[in-house]
Scaffold this active site. Structure first.
Site, PDB file in Angstrom:
ATOM      1  N   CYS A   1       0.832  -1.203   0.000  1.00  0.00           N
ATOM      2  CA  CYS A   1       0.000   0.000   0.000  1.00  0.00           C
ATOM      3  C   CYS A   1       0.873   1.261   0.000  1.00  0.00           C
ATOM      4  CB  CYS A   1      -0.910  -0.079   1.225  1.00  0.00           C
ATOM      5  SG  CYS A   1      -1.579   1.465   1.786  1.00  0.00           S
TER       6      CYS A   1
ATOM      7  N   CYS B   1       0.191   3.817   2.731  1.00  0.00           N
ATOM      8  CA  CYS B   1       0.717   3.324   4.017  1.00  0.00           C
ATOM      9  C   CYS B   1       2.184   3.705   4.174  1.00  0.00           C
ATOM     10  CB  CYS B   1       0.585   1.806   4.117  1.00  0.00           C
ATOM     11  SG  CYS B   1      -1.108   1.218   4.018  1.00  0.00           S
TER      12      CYS B   1
END
Length: 116
Positions: free
Chosen positions: A36, A39
Site C-alpha cells: 500500500c 501506508c
C-alpha cells in the site's frame, strides 16, 4: 526525549499489546499493508509526530494486514489502508483513514490523549 518506535503487532500479540495495554495508556494502531503506497507515505509521518512525545505517553503499534492478521482488520471493519485506530480501555475510540498531514496526526493524538 526518546522517540517512540512502532511496536509490531500480530494476531498473537494483539490482545496483549493493544487491548490490555490500552487500559494503562492510549494505544495508536496503524493497520497497513506492505503493498500500500499511502501506508508507506503515512508511516514516516506517524513516526515523526510520535517522536515529539515522551516515551510512555502513548503506545504506537503497527499491524501488517496480511495472512492471519487480516482477521484483526476484519474484526474492526477496516475498509482500506492505512487505517489508524485509537484504543482506550480496550475500546476503539477514534480512527482515521488514508494519508494525513503532520498537524492532523498530532491533533488526533492530542485529542485522544485528553480522553485517557
Amino acid at each position: 526525549m526518546s522517540s517512540i518506535s512502532p511496536i509490531e503487532v500480530s494476531i498473537d500479540s494483539f490482545q496483549e499489546l493493544v487491548i490490555k495495554k490500552s487500559h494503562k495508556q492510549l494505544v495508536i494502531l496503524d493497520i497497513s499493508a506492505q503493498w500500500c503506497t499511502p501506508c508507506r507515505i503515512l508511516e514516516p509521518i506517524l513516526n515523526s509526530v510520535a517522536a515529539e512525545y515522551n516515551n510512555g505517553e502513548f503506545s504506537l503499534t503497527k499491524l501488517e494486514a496480511e495472512d492471519e492478521n487480516m482477521k484483526i482488520a476484519g474484526q474492526f471493519s477496516v475498509r482500506g489502508f492505512p487505517t489508524v485506530v485509537a484504543f482506550i480501555r480496550g475500546q476503539e475510540i477514534a480512527r482515521f483513514h488514508s494519508v494525513q498531514t503532520h498537524d492532523f496526526v498530532r491533533e488526533f493524538i492530542d485529542k485522544n490523549l485528553q480522553e485517557f
